[in-house]
Design a protein around this motif. Structure first.
Motif, PDB file in Angstrom:
ATOM      1  N   UNK A  94      65.559   3.147  62.822  1.00 36.64           N
ATOM      2  CA  UNK A  94      66.285   3.153  64.093  1.00 36.64           C
ATOM      3  C   UNK A  94      67.787   3.021  63.871  1.00 36.64           C
ATOM      4  N   UNK A  95      68.171   2.070  63.034  1.00 31.59           N
ATOM      5  CA  UNK A  95      69.598   1.866  62.752  1.00 31.59           C
ATOM      6  C   UNK A  95      70.191   3.072  62.030  1.00 31.59           C
ATOM      7  N   UNK A  96      69.471   3.583  61.053  1.00 31.96           N
ATOM      8  CA  UNK A  96      69.945   4.740  60.276  1.00 31.96           C
ATOM      9  C   UNK A  96      70.284   5.918  61.174  1.00 31.96           C
ATOM     10  N   UNK A  97      69.403   6.242  62.098  1.00 30.02           N
ATOM     11  CA  UNK A  97      69.625   7.411  62.955  1.00 30.02           C
ATOM     12  C   UNK A  97      70.579   7.118  64.102  1.00 30.02           C
ATOM     13  N   UNK A  98      70.613   5.864  64.544  1.00 29.42           N
ATOM     14  CA  UNK A  98      71.573   5.505  65.584  1.00 29.42           C
ATOM     15  C   UNK A  98      72.999   5.703  65.089  1.00 29.42           C
TER      16      UNK A  98
END
Length: 366
Positions: free
Chosen positions: A295-299
């Motif tokens: 989630x953090x990576x793509x956000x």
């Protein structure tokens, strides 16, 4: 065949029923019933027919007993036949401890049914004996209705509850459905189209006509050329529903519009696999770490990454029934089998490349 189901029984808008003051229902003709069960996990040979399954009884006041008229199969039934999700299943059976592996057998598989309520618990007010649950769209037969609940609620969970799309904000959005010809895919195409989206469906060539009949604006054959390149040639998408997983996750998020709230939702998650391999605590921890990091990576790249799965919901089923009755969603059934041929139905599902649902007609013997 009958089932005991704990349902959302409080009265809901649009369908209030007089409260049931005691246990009510039709008289029982016998104490046993026919069923297909498994006594161990494995392939299709573990399926066993019996006429001696114990007739279900109501244990809690919010339960009902349903006489099943039709049931449908889903890919998860194949997986659960082989033991997928056994840890979670046993935990659900006993919240205090996970029971030993021999306690869940004989086990009856299946998630979808359509039928008629026979008995209601003390606190059930939304249903009464004789109701076709839950509530069955008036325009559908039981066979047709049985094809909708699991795939409908799974798609609804992914698109609405996780993805945030609804009737008021979906119009004009570009939506991509990967794996569009299966049970969830055919429902998802119709749902977002009913809400006004522009739909691109990915499937094989022989499902092209079906996809266009269901409302898809563009149909992409994944067997023709490089799928990633074909999709990159199109305008970017606002929402992607991935029923396929695997390598598609590596490049699919690159098809989304950046920094616009665009969302990718996958139905292929390692949650139950992690629990089966690592146990409940470690499995949940590993799952949380994985989804959190992704989630953090793509956000940071300007898009949203989400997981979704089936979520039971009475109110959502009511909304789905309204869409069906209004003609905006239709069941898509590939083949119907009689109850005596349940193993053949499992083999059909194992072939893959589904074009809608495989359904078991429990009442009609032909």
């Amino acid at each position: 065949m009958l089932v005991r189901r704990a349902l959302r029984c409080a009265a809901r808008p649009g369908g209030q029923r007089p409260p049931v003051r005691g246990l009510r229902g039709s008289p029982r003709a016998r104490t046993a019933m026919p069923s297909w069960v498994i006594d161990q996990y494995g392939r299709n040979e573990v399926l066993r027919f019996t006429r001696d399954m114990v007739f279900p009884v109501i244990h809690y006041p919010n339960e009902v007993i349903v006489k099943v008229h039709a049931a449908s199969l889903n890919p998860i039934d194949l997986s659960m036949r082989s033991g997928y999700g056994a840890t979670a299943l046993n935990m659900k059976r006993d919240p205090l401890k996970i029971k030993s592996m021999d306690t869940e057998f004989p086990l009856t598989l299946g998630r979808d049914v359509s039928g008629v309520i026979m008995e209601c618990g003390l606190s059930v007010s939304y249903f009464k004996p004789g109701d076709e649950v839950s509530f069955k769209p008036k325009c559908l037969s039981h066979v047709e209705a049985a094809s909708l609940p699991y795939v409908g609620l799974t798609a609804w969970s992914a698109i609405n509850q996780v993805g945030g799309l609804n009737q008021s904000n979906c119009s004009g959005k570009r939506v991509l459905i990967l794996g569009a010809s299966g049970g969830v895919g055919t429902f998802a195409v119709q749902l977002v189209k009913a809400w006004g989206a522009h739909v691109t469906a990915v499937c094989s060539h022989d499902a092209d006509a079906l996809m266009r009949k269901l409302g898809a604006d563009d149909v992409i054959d994944y067997k023709t050329g490089n799928l990633e390149q074909q999709l990159k040639a199109l305008p970017s998408f606002d929402f992607i529903l991935d029923n396929v997983g695997g390598s598609t996750e590596k490049w699919a998020l690159g098809l989304l519009k950046k920094w616009s709230g665009a969302t990718y939702v996958t139905l292929v998650t390692p949650f139950l696999i992690n629990m089966d391999k690592l146990g409940v605590a470690d499995g949940m921890l590993q799952t949380g770490v994985t989804i959190g990091s992704k989630t953090v990576k793509h956000l940071l790249k300007g898009v949203h990454y989400r997981w979704a799965f089936f979520m039971p919901s009475g109110p959502s089923l009511d909304e789905i029934a309204q869409l069906v009755d209004s003609g905006k969603i239709q069941p898509v059934i590939q083949q119907v089998f009689p109850f005596s041929e349940v193993p053949k139905a499992f083999l059909k599902l194992e072939e893959g490349h589904a074009r809608g649902k495989t359904v078991i007609d429990v009442v009609n013997k032909k």
